[in-house]
Design a protein around this motif. Structure first.
Motif, PDB file in Angstrom:
ATOM      1  N   TRP A  37       0.831  -1.207   0.000  1.00 30.05           N
ATOM      2  CA  TRP A  37       0.000   0.000   0.000  1.00 30.05           C
ATOM      3  C   TRP A  37       0.870   1.263   0.000  1.00 30.05           C
ATOM      4  N   THR A  38       1.936   1.229   0.808  1.00 32.30           N
ATOM      5  CA  THR A  38       2.845   2.378   0.851  1.00 32.30           C
ATOM      6  C   THR A  38       3.362   2.680  -0.555  1.00 32.30           C
ATOM      7  N   LYS A  39       3.723   1.624  -1.283  1.00 35.10           N
ATOM      8  CA  LYS A  39       4.232   1.807  -2.647  1.00 35.10           C
ATOM      9  C   LYS A  39       3.152   2.383  -3.555  1.00 35.10           C
ATOM     10  N   CYS A  40       1.949   1.787  -3.476  1.00 39.96           N
ATOM     11  CA  CYS A  40       0.842   2.251  -4.319  1.00 39.96           C
ATOM     12  C   CYS A  40       0.521   3.706  -4.020  1.00 39.96           C
ATOM     13  N   SER A  41       0.501   4.024  -2.730  1.00 38.17           N
ATOM     14  CA  SER A  41       0.151   5.361  -2.287  1.00 38.17           C
ATOM     15  C   SER A  41       1.179   6.382  -2.790  1.00 38.17           C
ATOM     16  N   ARG A  42       2.442   6.023  -2.662  1.00 35.05           N
ATOM     17  CA  ARG A  42       3.505   6.927  -3.126  1.00 35.05           C
ATOM     18  C   ARG A  42       3.443   7.093  -4.639  1.00 35.05           C
ATOM     19  N   MET A  43       3.199   5.983  -5.325  1.00 33.19           N
ATOM     20  CA  MET A  43       3.134   6.006  -6.780  1.00 33.19           C
ATOM     21  C   MET A  43       1.993   6.924  -7.228  1.00 33.19           C
ATOM     22  N   HIS A  44       0.843   6.770  -6.558  1.00 30.92           N
ATOM     23  CA  HIS A  44      -0.316   7.586  -6.930  1.00 30.92           C
ATOM     24  C   HIS A  44      -0.011   9.063  -6.721  1.00 30.92           C
ATOM     25  N   ARG A  45       0.592   9.393  -5.579  1.00 26.96           N
ATOM     26  CA  ARG A  45       0.832  10.808  -5.281  1.00 26.96           C
ATOM     27  C   ARG A  45       1.978  11.386  -6.096  1.00 26.96           C
ATOM     28  N   SER A  46       2.863  10.517  -6.601  1.00 28.71           N
ATOM     29  CA  SER A  46       3.885  11.078  -7.480  1.00 28.71           C
ATOM     30  C   SER A  46       3.276  11.438  -8.836  1.00 28.71           C
ATOM     31  N   LYS A  47       2.223  10.698  -9.223  1.00 27.92           N
ATOM     32  CA  LYS A  47       1.522  11.015 -10.481  1.00 27.92           C
ATOM     33  C   LYS A  47       0.512  12.140 -10.283  1.00 27.92           C
ATOM     34  N   HIS A  48      -0.134  12.132  -9.119  1.00 24.60           N
ATOM     35  CA  HIS A  48      -1.179  13.126  -8.819  1.00 24.60           C
ATOM     36  C   HIS A  48      -0.844  13.820  -7.499  1.00 24.60           C
ATOM     37  N   PRO A  49       0.109  14.735  -7.519  1.00 21.04           N
ATOM     38  CA  PRO A  49       0.582  15.308  -6.250  1.00 21.04           C
ATOM     39  C   PRO A  49      -0.345  16.329  -5.605  1.00 21.04           C
ATOM     40  N   LEU A  50      -1.362  16.803  -6.336  1.00 17.39           N
ATOM     41  CA  LEU A  50      -2.192  17.871  -5.774  1.00 17.39           C
ATOM     42  C   LEU A  50      -3.447  17.337  -5.103  1.00 17.39           C
ATOM     43  N   CYS A  63       1.036  17.458  -2.331  1.00 10.37           N
ATOM     44  CA  CYS A  63       1.055  16.299  -1.430  1.00 10.37           C
ATOM     45  C   CYS A  63       1.969  15.216  -1.983  1.00 10.37           C
ATOM     46  N   SER A  64       3.053  15.648  -2.641  1.00  7.44           N
ATOM     47  CA  SER A  64       3.995  14.679  -3.195  1.00  7.44           C
ATOM     48  C   SER A  64       4.479  13.739  -2.098  1.00  7.44           C
ATOM     49  N   PRO A  65       4.795  12.486  -2.498  1.00  6.40           N
ATOM     50  CA  PRO A  65       5.292  11.563  -1.483  1.00  6.40           C
ATOM     51  C   PRO A  65       6.557  12.129  -0.841  1.00  6.40           C
ATOM     52  N   LYS A  67       6.501  14.477   1.339  1.00  4.87           N
ATOM     53  CA  LYS A  67       6.169  15.777   1.933  1.00  4.87           C
ATOM     54  C   LYS A  67       5.391  15.632   3.235  1.00  4.87           C
ATOM     55  N   LYS A  68       4.734  14.495   3.392  1.00  4.78           N
ATOM     56  CA  LYS A  68       3.915  14.231   4.587  1.00  4.78           C
ATOM     57  C   LYS A  68       2.792  15.257   4.767  1.00  4.78           C
ATOM     58  N   THR A  69       2.400  15.873   3.661  1.00  7.24           N
ATOM     59  CA  THR A  69       1.326  16.861   3.749  1.00  7.24           C
ATOM     60  C   THR A  69      -0.005  16.238   3.363  1.00  7.24           C
ATOM     61  N   GLY A  70       0.048  15.025   2.806  1.00  9.42           N
ATOM     62  CA  GLY A  70      -1.201  14.433   2.359  1.00  9.42           C
ATOM     63  C   GLY A  70      -1.143  12.920   2.287  1.00  9.42           C
ATOM     64  N   VAL A  71      -2.258  12.352   1.856  1.00  7.21           N
ATOM     65  CA  VAL A  71      -2.396  10.899   1.799  1.00  7.21           C
ATOM     66  C   VAL A  71      -3.086  10.506   0.498  1.00  7.21           C
ATOM     67  N   THR A  72      -2.988   9.223   0.183  1.00  3.91           N
ATOM     68  CA  THR A  72      -3.805   8.676  -0.892  1.00  3.91           C
ATOM     69  C   THR A  72      -5.065   8.137  -0.232  1.00  3.91           C
ATOM     70  N   ASP A  73      -6.180   8.727  -0.623  1.00  2.00           N
ATOM     71  CA  ASP A  73      -7.447   8.395   0.025  1.00  2.00           C
ATOM     72  C   ASP A  73      -8.246   7.466  -0.872  1.00  2.00           C
ATOM     73  N   HIS A  74      -9.051   6.605  -0.241  1.00  2.00           N
ATOM     74  CA  HIS A  74      -9.975   5.771  -1.012  1.00  2.00           C
ATOM     75  C   HIS A  74     -11.281   6.550  -1.160  1.00  2.00           C
ATOM     76  N   ILE A  75     -11.655   6.821  -2.401  1.00  2.00           N
ATOM     77  CA  ILE A  75     -12.865   7.606  -2.684  1.00  2.00           C
ATOM     78  C   ILE A  75     -14.052   6.928  -2.033  1.00  2.00           C
ATOM     79  N   GLN A  76     -14.216   5.632  -2.347  1.00  2.00           N
ATOM     80  CA  GLN A  76     -15.209   4.852  -1.604  1.00  2.00           C
ATOM     81  C   GLN A  76     -14.461   4.095  -0.506  1.00  2.00           C
ATOM     82  N   PRO A  77     -14.762   4.422   0.752  1.00  2.00           N
ATOM     83  CA  PRO A  77     -14.007   3.802   1.847  1.00  2.00           C
ATOM     84  C   PRO A  77     -14.036   2.276   1.777  1.00  2.00           C
ATOM     85  N   ILE A  78     -12.931   1.674   2.179  1.00  2.00           N
ATOM     86  CA  ILE A  78     -12.809   0.214   2.122  1.00  2.00           C
ATOM     87  C   ILE A  78     -13.877  -0.445   2.993  1.00  2.00           C
TER      88      ILE A  78
END
Ligand SMILES: [Zn+2]
Length: 106
Positions: A37-50, A63-65, A67-78
């Motif tokens: 998940w950490t990898k997926c999350s970082r990958m997502h935020r490197s592509k979509h940093p805002l 919210c680039s990986p 920076k610790k300013t943000g997270v990769t969120d699940h639009i529909q919660p798990i």
């Protein structure tokens, strides 16, 4: 002498019964603890940093990986049936927007 029957202990319930949408379910926690998940999350935020919510208001929150300013969120919660591994279900949120969203979900 009376024979005391030893009764089975009553089933101990959790003193604070959990609401289905309160906090993170165990499943969520399992996923967030995974290096996958950490990898997926970082990958997502490197592509979509805002942050997508800030962007709607015209604010650019980076919210680039790392920076610790943000997270990769699940639009529909798990815990509401969202697919944790579907990139279509991911969005970048800054910490404050993420907290606001989590607050609403409770
Ligand atoms: Zn934001």
């Amino acid at each position: 002498m009376a024979i005391r029957r030893i009764l089975p202990r009553p089933f101990r319930r959790d003193p604070t019964p959990r609401q289905p949408q309160q906090g993170r379910s165990r499943t969520n926690r399992d996923i967030y603890g995974l290096s996958r998940w950490t990898k997926c999350s970082r990958m997502h935020r490197s592509k979509h940093p805002l942050c997508v919510e800030c962007l709607k208001k015209g604010i650019l929150t980076d919210c680039s990986p790392g920076k610790k300013t943000g997270v990769t969120d699940h639009i529909q919660p798990i815990n509401q049936g969202g697919d944790p591994w579907d990139p279509e279900n991911w969005q970048t949120l800054c910490n404050s927007c993420h907290n606001a969203k989590s607050g609403k979900e409770k």
